[in-house]
Design an enzyme around this catalytic site. Structure first.
Site, PDB file in Angstrom:
ATOM      1  N   SER A 177       7.363  33.429  -3.094  1.00 13.79           N
ATOM      2  CA  SER A 177       6.492  33.384  -4.269  1.00 13.79           C
ATOM      3  C   SER A 177       5.643  34.648  -4.364  1.00 13.79           C
ATOM      4  CB  SER A 177       5.653  32.108  -4.233  1.00 13.79           C
ATOM      5  OG  SER A 177       5.043  31.862  -5.472  1.00 13.79           O
ATOM      6  N   ASP A 223      12.505  25.841 -11.215  1.00 12.44           N
ATOM      7  CA  ASP A 223      11.329  26.665 -10.955  1.00 12.44           C
ATOM      8  C   ASP A 223      10.945  27.421 -12.225  1.00 12.44           C
ATOM      9  OD1 ASP A 223       9.421  28.449 -10.021  1.00 12.44           O
ATOM     10  OD2 ASP A 223      10.711  29.378  -8.520  1.00 12.44           O
ATOM     11  N   HIS A 278      10.422  25.175  -6.960  1.00 10.89           N
ATOM     12  CA  HIS A 278       9.585  26.203  -6.349  1.00 10.89           C
ATOM     13  C   HIS A 278       8.926  25.627  -5.100  1.00 10.89           C
ATOM     14  CE1 HIS A 278       7.363  30.034  -6.716  1.00 10.89           C
ATOM     15  NE2 HIS A 278       6.406  29.382  -6.066  1.00 10.89           N
TER      16      HIS A 278
END
Length: 349
Positions: free
Chosen positions: A194, A289, A319
């Site tokens: 991320s 995601d 995610h």
């Protein structure tokens, strides 16, 4: 159904998911509810169940930065499973852009000469060495390499591009001290999930631009690479799949409060003018995601620039799946695919 799920969940809050994960698969699927299919992808049923569990837990609304940080740490412990035992885990400090940074070196029981400098996710605002401890342990063991997890400075206390400069300095330090860390300086890669994937992409670009030793590999796990534009996945998955549209904006506004700065490649690496000559890349994206499309696009841009890219698209994942070590199944298979690709580059032979 929620009453049944609460009964199955038992005392899971603040501990682990074992009371649910030990249930037979057919029971877990029933608890998860009807299959969710969006944009041609079917959500993994165990992740769907985890989403239902999340809704039953106390609210994790980001009322304040300290509360959000505490909530992320609590959630990370919930999904971590049983942390792997390694040969050695050592606390140390590394060079940042302006002083020393906390770091943790993970040495697996059977380690090759490779090292991955790892930057945790959390939107540049949340996360620390503890929130990603279980994943770093697991990745070190499965990839057969050392992991150096670095605690870069967070926003809003340190706005962009402080985290990026810390990441560049820490990676450079790791290459300089490779022998001290027990690794080959030619086998030092950079990676993260991320926001950490964002920082890793920035490191890969800036090492070339600044004439610094380049990473042997860049590992971008569902990376945030564009803080300006939006793509269809933001609308398709902006609610109900862990990372929400509100979360994305909250992180962005804390990390880069000045909208004019958000297109800088130090913040949004997708705007890098020349991606040629960058380190080989592993780009992992998830079908459910909101950051999926920008990650897919960045993988394509790298490949178009001649970079060697391994793009792992996991259609049923959400995610954050790399850190969800407690549920096994397809999520575990997806985690192992990342580790195996890293092993092939940083632990050759």
């Amino acid at each position: 159904m929620d009453t049944l799920l609460r009964t199955a969940l038992g005392t899971v809050q603040g501990s682990a998911l074992k009371p649910v994960t030990v249930l037979p698969a057919i029971v877990r699927r029933r608890l998860a509810g009807a299959p969710i299919q969006i944009d041609g992808n079917v959500l993994d049923p165990d992740l769907q169940l985890l989403l239902r569990i999340e809704r039953l837990l106390p609210s994790t609304m980001k009322s304040s930065v300290p509360a959000a940080r505490a909530n992320l740490l609590a959630m990370s412990h919930l999904v971590a499973g049983h942390p792997r035992e390694l040969q050695r885990v050592t606390e140390l400090t590394v060079r940042g852009a302006d002083g020393q940074l906390g770091a943790r070196l993970y040495v697996p029981r059977s380690a090759g000469r490779g090292l991955l400098v790892f930057f945790h996710g959390g939107g540049w605002v949340l996360g620390d060495l503890e929130s990603h401890d279980a994943y770093c342990r697991d990745l070190a063991e499965e990839a057969g390499i050392r992991i150096l997890s670095v605690e870069y400075r967070l926003a809003p206390e340190a706005e962009a591009p402080v985290a990026a400069e810390d990441a560049i300095a820490a990676f450079s330090w790791a290459v300089e001290h490779a022998e001290d860390l027990g690794v080959d300086p030619a086998l030092v890669g950079v990676g993260g999930d991320s926001a950490g994937g964002n920082l890793s992409a920035v490191v890969a670009q800036q090492c070339v631009l600044r004439g610094l030793p380049a990473p042997a590999l860049q590992v971008l796990i569902y990376p945030a690479v564009d803080l300006v534009g939006r793509r269809p996945s933001r609308d398709l998955f902006g609610a109900g799949f862990f990372l929400t549209e509100d979360d994305i904006n909250w992180y962005r506004d804390h990390y880069v409060p000045d909208p004019a700065a958000r297109s800088d490649p130090m913040v949004s690496p997708i705007f890098g003018k020349d991606l040629s000559g960058l380190a080989p890349a592993i780009v992992a994206t998830a079908g459910f995601d909101p950051l999926r499309d920008e990650g897919n696009e960045y993988a394509s841009l790298l490949a178009d620039a001649g970079v060697e890219v391994t793009h792992i698209c996991e259609p049923g994942m959400v995610h954050g799946y790399a850190n969800i070590l407690a549920i096994g199944g397809e999520t575990r298979a997806a985690q192992l695919r990342i580790a195996q690709h890293i092993r092939s580059v940083l632990n050759p032979g």
